[in-house]
Motif scaffolding. Structure first.
Motif, PDB file in Angstrom:
ATOM      1  N   LEU A  41       6.741   8.772 -17.008  1.00  0.00           N
ATOM      2  CA  LEU A  41       6.577   7.365 -17.348  1.00  0.00           C
ATOM      3  C   LEU A  41       5.216   6.898 -16.848  1.00  0.00           C
ATOM      4  N   VAL A  42       4.357   6.458 -17.751  1.00  0.00           N
ATOM      5  CA  VAL A  42       3.023   6.004 -17.388  1.00  0.00           C
ATOM      6  C   VAL A  42       3.027   4.502 -17.120  1.00  0.00           C
ATOM      7  N   LYS A  43       3.713   3.753 -17.975  1.00  0.00           N
ATOM      8  CA  LYS A  43       3.725   2.300 -17.780  1.00  0.00           C
ATOM      9  C   LYS A  43       4.947   1.672 -18.430  1.00  0.00           C
ATOM     10  N   TRP A  44       5.543   0.763 -17.707  1.00  0.00           N
ATOM     11  CA  TRP A  44       6.658  -0.054 -18.191  1.00  0.00           C
ATOM     12  C   TRP A  44       6.286  -1.484 -17.858  1.00  0.00           C
ATOM     13  N   ALA A  45       6.170  -2.336 -18.876  1.00  0.00           N
ATOM     14  CA  ALA A  45       5.729  -3.714 -18.642  1.00  0.00           C
ATOM     15  C   ALA A  45       6.575  -4.685 -19.439  1.00  0.00           C
ATOM     16  N   GLY A  46       6.922  -5.786 -18.812  1.00  0.00           N
ATOM     17  CA  GLY A  46       7.696  -6.819 -19.483  1.00  0.00           C
ATOM     18  C   GLY A  46       7.255  -8.194 -19.042  1.00  0.00           C
ATOM     19  N   GLU A  47       7.313  -9.135 -19.950  1.00  0.00           N
ATOM     20  CA  GLU A  47       6.932 -10.511 -19.614  1.00  0.00           C
ATOM     21  C   GLU A  47       7.774 -11.471 -20.436  1.00  0.00           C
ATOM     22  N   GLY A  48       8.443 -12.370 -19.743  1.00  0.00           N
ATOM     23  CA  GLY A  48       9.271 -13.371 -20.399  1.00  0.00           C
ATOM     24  C   GLY A  48       9.741 -14.360 -19.363  1.00  0.00           C
TER      25      GLY A  48
ATOM     26  N   SER B 275       0.840  -1.199   0.000  1.00  0.00           N
ATOM     27  CA  SER B 275       0.000   0.000   0.000  1.00  0.00           C
ATOM     28  C   SER B 275       0.875   1.248   0.000  1.00  0.00           C
ATOM     29  N   PRO B 276       0.321   2.384  -0.452  1.00  0.00           N
ATOM     30  CA  PRO B 276       1.090   3.636  -0.499  1.00  0.00           C
ATOM     31  C   PRO B 276       1.191   4.299   0.869  1.00  0.00           C
ATOM     32  N   GLU B 277       1.589   3.543   1.879  1.00  0.00           N
ATOM     33  CA  GLU B 277       1.757   4.044   3.240  1.00  0.00           C
ATOM     34  C   GLU B 277       2.977   3.378   3.868  1.00  0.00           C
ATOM     35  N   GLY B 278       3.500   3.969   4.922  1.00  0.00           N
ATOM     36  CA  GLY B 278       4.623   3.382   5.635  1.00  0.00           C
ATOM     37  C   GLY B 278       5.890   3.295   4.809  1.00  0.00           C
ATOM     38  N   PHE B 279       6.219   4.372   4.101  1.00  0.00           N
ATOM     39  CA  PHE B 279       7.392   4.365   3.233  1.00  0.00           C
ATOM     40  C   PHE B 279       8.692   4.350   4.038  1.00  0.00           C
ATOM     41  N   VAL B 280       9.670   3.638   3.508  1.00  0.00           N
ATOM     42  CA  VAL B 280      11.001   3.567   4.099  1.00  0.00           C
ATOM     43  C   VAL B 280      12.007   4.123   3.096  1.00  0.00           C
ATOM     44  N   PHE B 281      12.926   4.988   3.571  1.00  0.00           N
ATOM     45  CA  PHE B 281      13.919   5.587   2.684  1.00  0.00           C
ATOM     46  C   PHE B 281      14.883   4.525   2.148  1.00  0.00           C
ATOM     47  N   ILE B 282      15.160   4.595   0.836  1.00  0.00           N
ATOM     48  CA  ILE B 282      16.088   3.664   0.199  1.00  0.00           C
ATOM     49  C   ILE B 282      17.390   4.374  -0.177  1.00  0.00           C
ATOM     50  N   GLU B 283      17.289   5.420  -0.997  1.00  0.00           N
ATOM     51  CA  GLU B 283      18.488   6.122  -1.451  1.00  0.00           C
ATOM     52  C   GLU B 283      18.099   7.381  -2.216  1.00  0.00           C
ATOM     53  N   ASN B 284      19.089   8.237  -2.468  1.00  0.00           N
ATOM     54  CA  ASN B 284      18.905   9.360  -3.369  1.00  0.00           C
ATOM     55  C   ASN B 284      19.477   8.951  -4.719  1.00  0.00           C
ATOM     56  N   LYS B 285      18.713   9.158  -5.799  1.00  0.00           N
ATOM     57  CA  LYS B 285      19.146   8.653  -7.093  1.00  0.00           C
ATOM     58  C   LYS B 285      18.638   9.530  -8.233  1.00  0.00           C
ATOM     59  N   GLU B 286      19.248   9.345  -9.369  1.00  0.00           N
ATOM     60  CA  GLU B 286      18.789  10.009 -10.588  1.00  0.00           C
ATOM     61  C   GLU B 286      17.524   9.320 -11.078  1.00  0.00           C
ATOM     62  N   ILE B 287      16.484  10.104 -11.396  1.00  0.00           N
ATOM     63  CA  ILE B 287      15.250   9.493 -11.894  1.00  0.00           C
ATOM     64  C   ILE B 287      14.846  10.010 -13.271  1.00  0.00           C
TER      65      ILE B 287
ATOM     66  N   LEU C  47      15.298   5.915 -22.629  1.00  0.00           N
ATOM     67  CA  LEU C  47      13.856   5.816 -22.817  1.00  0.00           C
ATOM     68  C   LEU C  47      13.257   4.457 -22.481  1.00  0.00           C
ATOM     69  N   LEU C  48      14.049   3.404 -22.540  1.00  0.00           N
ATOM     70  CA  LEU C  48      13.473   2.068 -22.415  1.00  0.00           C
ATOM     71  C   LEU C  48      13.770   1.369 -21.095  1.00  0.00           C
ATOM     72  N   VAL C  49      14.712   1.856 -20.327  1.00  0.00           N
ATOM     73  CA  VAL C  49      15.052   1.183 -19.067  1.00  0.00           C
ATOM     74  C   VAL C  49      14.083   1.613 -17.959  1.00  0.00           C
ATOM     75  N   PRO C  50      13.760   0.707 -17.022  1.00  0.00           N
ATOM     76  CA  PRO C  50      12.712   0.996 -16.035  1.00  0.00           C
ATOM     77  C   PRO C  50      13.077   2.020 -14.974  1.00  0.00           C
ATOM     78  N   HIS C  51      14.343   2.430 -14.873  1.00  0.00           N
ATOM     79  CA  HIS C  51      14.684   3.424 -13.860  1.00  0.00           C
ATOM     80  C   HIS C  51      14.735   4.846 -14.419  1.00  0.00           C
ATOM     81  N   ARG C  52      14.238   5.046 -15.645  1.00  0.00           N
ATOM     82  CA  ARG C  52      14.069   6.399 -16.186  1.00  0.00           C
ATOM     83  C   ARG C  52      12.585   6.731 -16.117  1.00  0.00           C
TER      84      ARG C  52
END
Length: 233
Positions: free
Chosen positions: A176-183, A91-103, A117-122
């Motif tokens: 980014l609206v959606k990034w989906a992969g299946e394999g 759920s969108p509650e109880g967030f825990v800090f992970i890191e500061n990063k380029e987004i 454009l194609l990698v999930p961290h952009r």
């Protein structure tokens, strides 16, 4: 009287100077004009079916990833967006800090469209960017049997092989609206909210929605004409 004018001028100069310096500290990006600001909070929802996660969680399940934008700066010819990354499970509650990063990176995407454009961290790109403009370049990175085509009016692409499926698209504002992969694994990253407002992905074209609305109005008008019999007794 002259002294009062001098004091007023000094105060005004200090206010203007302070505002100017604050602006410089908050954002030093001149190469591009980002569609986001320091302090914006954006959340993406992440679903992984087989422990192949996007955000260093390395476990399957449902996650929410919150990014609080901390800095927007120029690096070389690019404008780069940095954010504090927080994550929660289920759920969108109880967030825990992970890191500061380029987004996000406002750049000349034609130099390396796959990297930007194609990698999930952009997550954030220049508003109005159409990935379909770079399809011919992207093809050179793909295996021979891969098929690539434009989706979402050019703001995204769909890539398929005999064993894998992948799609990504941004909206007109560069999010980014959606990034989906299946394999073997099913992995989906989807925009959830922007500054507290839930982001709803349109399910129907605008003409379809107008059509449904018109049909509803016709039915309502016809219903209102039906006379209900009544008795004086």
């Amino acid at each position: 009287m002259h002294r009062n004018h001098s004091i007023s001028f000094l105060v005004i100069s200090l206010v203007i100077g302070t505002a100017f310096i604050s602006t410089m500290i908050t954002s030093t990006a001149y190469n591009f004009s980002p569609n986001v600001e320091v302090g914006d909070v954006i959340i993406w929802k992440e679903e992984n079916s087989a422990g192949d996660a996007f955000f260093q969680s390395y476990s399957e399940g449902l996650f929410f990833n919150k990014f609080n934008i901390t800095n927007i700066v120029d690096e070389g010819n690019d404008t780069v967006i940095y954010a504090d990354h927080f994550q929660s499970e289920d759920s969108p509650e109880g967030f825990v800090f992970i890191e500061n990063k380029e987004i996000g990176r406002y750049s000349n995407y034609s130099l390396a469209p796959v990297d930007y454009l194609l990698v999930p961290h952009r997550y954030i790109i220049i508003p109005g960017t159409k990935i379909s403009d770079y399809i011919e370049i992207i093809k050179t990175y793909l295996v021979e049997d891969a098929q690539i085509k434009s989706i979402k009016k050019g703001y995204g692409v769909k890539i398929e092989t005999d064993t894998e499926y992948f799609s990504v698209y941004f909206n007109e504002n560069g999010f980014l609206v959606k990034w989906a992969g299946e394999g073997g694994n099913s992995r989906v990253l989807q925009l959830y909210s922007i500054n507290g407002e839930i982001y709803y992905i349109p399910s129907y074209p605008i003409f379809a929605l107008l059509g449904f609305s018109l049909i509803g109005l016709i039915i309502l008008s016809q219903t209102s004409r039906v006379k209900i019999p009544y008795s004086l007794n």
